[in-house]
Design an enzyme around this catalytic site. Structure first.
Site, PDB file in Angstrom:
ATOM      1  N   HIS A 126       0.831  -1.196   0.000  1.00 16.88           N
ATOM      2  CA  HIS A 126       0.000   0.000   0.000  1.00 16.88           C
ATOM      3  C   HIS A 126       0.874   1.258   0.000  1.00 16.88           C
ATOM      4  O   HIS A 126       2.087   1.185   0.202  1.00 16.88           O
ATOM      5  CB  HIS A 126      -0.929   0.020   1.227  1.00 16.88           C
ATOM      6  CG  HIS A 126      -2.094  -0.902   1.103  1.00 16.88           C
ATOM      7  ND1 HIS A 126      -1.999  -2.256   1.362  1.00 16.88           N
ATOM      8  CD2 HIS A 126      -3.384  -0.682   0.737  1.00 16.88           C
ATOM      9  CE1 HIS A 126      -3.176  -2.825   1.160  1.00 16.88           C
ATOM     10  NE2 HIS A 126      -4.027  -1.886   0.786  1.00 16.88           N
ATOM     11  N   LYS A 151      -0.367   4.730   4.601  1.00 10.16           N
ATOM     12  CA  LYS A 151      -1.227   3.769   5.299  1.00 10.16           C
ATOM     13  C   LYS A 151      -0.672   3.488   6.685  1.00 10.16           C
ATOM     14  O   LYS A 151       0.522   3.202   6.851  1.00 10.16           O
ATOM     15  CB  LYS A 151      -1.356   2.467   4.504  1.00 10.16           C
ATOM     16  CG  LYS A 151      -2.367   1.492   5.129  1.00 10.16           C
ATOM     17  CD  LYS A 151      -2.690   0.355   4.187  1.00 10.16           C
ATOM     18  CE  LYS A 151      -3.671  -0.631   4.810  1.00 10.16           C
ATOM     19  NZ  LYS A 151      -4.966  -0.001   5.168  1.00 10.16           N
TER      20      LYS A 151
END
Length: 245
Positions: free
Chosen positions: A133, A137
């Protein structure tokens, strides 16, 4: 078109903005929005249902107000504590709630395929999950990766907390037959990549989903809110919404 009126939380964030666009595209009215510092109760009073992709730290307050006003709820936040998860389960005894780690139709197909592949390939294949990600995040592993591991563990008769190995460092010894490896990568602006790896001597099977836009999650969450209209109290997920159960 739907008569449903939505409240969107975290409305100034990237996901909040994507959900507002998705609702407009699907002909669903956004009656109100809230972000950090906004009053929840009056905004909720204008809506029939809530889509929440803000923060798990907001979950308890949101559940309390939804219970007071008897509003249905779609939860897309991840990283909940065990106590917060218990609150969601308790609230779903009174309210209809869709709670999913991922609202993408493609990812939910990955969930389904992962279960089937695990059943078909059997216990001789080693199981690993890799997710990547964007650099911003905060939680790890991703909620989607956790769901994938939970599917693998359920089929194999294993336990997430006991048999899941989060990365490996140092002299950890040879891989045990029961463990499920999980590896989180962070960098750049990656929306979300997930791969399930089934490895045996002489062959390997990989199932991969890559998201290039948040719109796929936003579209799924609006679809879930519309599906939830008129449903009895209960805890549902996207497998229910898509009819994959």
């Amino acid at each position: 078109m739907s008569d449903l009126k939505l409240l969107i939380t975290g409305s100034k964030g990237r996901m909040g903005q994507a959900i507002i666009r998705a609702a407009e595209a699907q002909g669903v009215a956004v009656a109100s929005t809230v972000d950090l510092g906004d009053a929840l109760a009056p905004a909720l009073a204008k809506a029939d249902s809530v889509i929440d992709f803000s923060s798990h730290l907001f979950t308890n307050e949101l559940l309390d107000e939804c219970l007071k006003q008897k509003k249905s709820l779609v939860i897309g936040t991840t990283g909940h504590t065990n106590e917060e998860l218990a609150r969601i389960r308790e609230a779903s005894k009174t309210l209809p709630v869709v709670f999913a780690s991922n609202y993408s139709i493609g990812v939910n197909t990955l969930f389904w395929l992962t279960r089937k592949a695990t059943e078909l390939l059997g216990p001789d294949f080693d199981l690993e999950v890799v997710e990547m990600h964007h650099r911003m995040k905060k939680d790890s592993p991703s909620g989607t990766a956790r769901t994938l591991v939970e599917i693998l563990a359920d089929v194999r008769g294993l336990e997430y907390d006991k048999d899941c190995k989060h990365g490996r460092f140092g002299d950890v010894g040879a891989r045990t037959p029961k463990e499920i490896g999980v590896h989180a990568i962070r960098g750049g602006d990656v929306v979300g990549d997930h791969t399930v790896i089934f490895s045996n001597v002489g062959e390997r099977v990989e199932l991969t989903h890559k998201a290039s836009s948040r719109d796929t999650f936003a579209n799924g969450s609006v679809r879930a809110a519309v599906w939830l209209e008129g449903k009895p109290a209960g805890l549902y997920d996207m497998q229910d919404v898509l009819g994959l159960k």
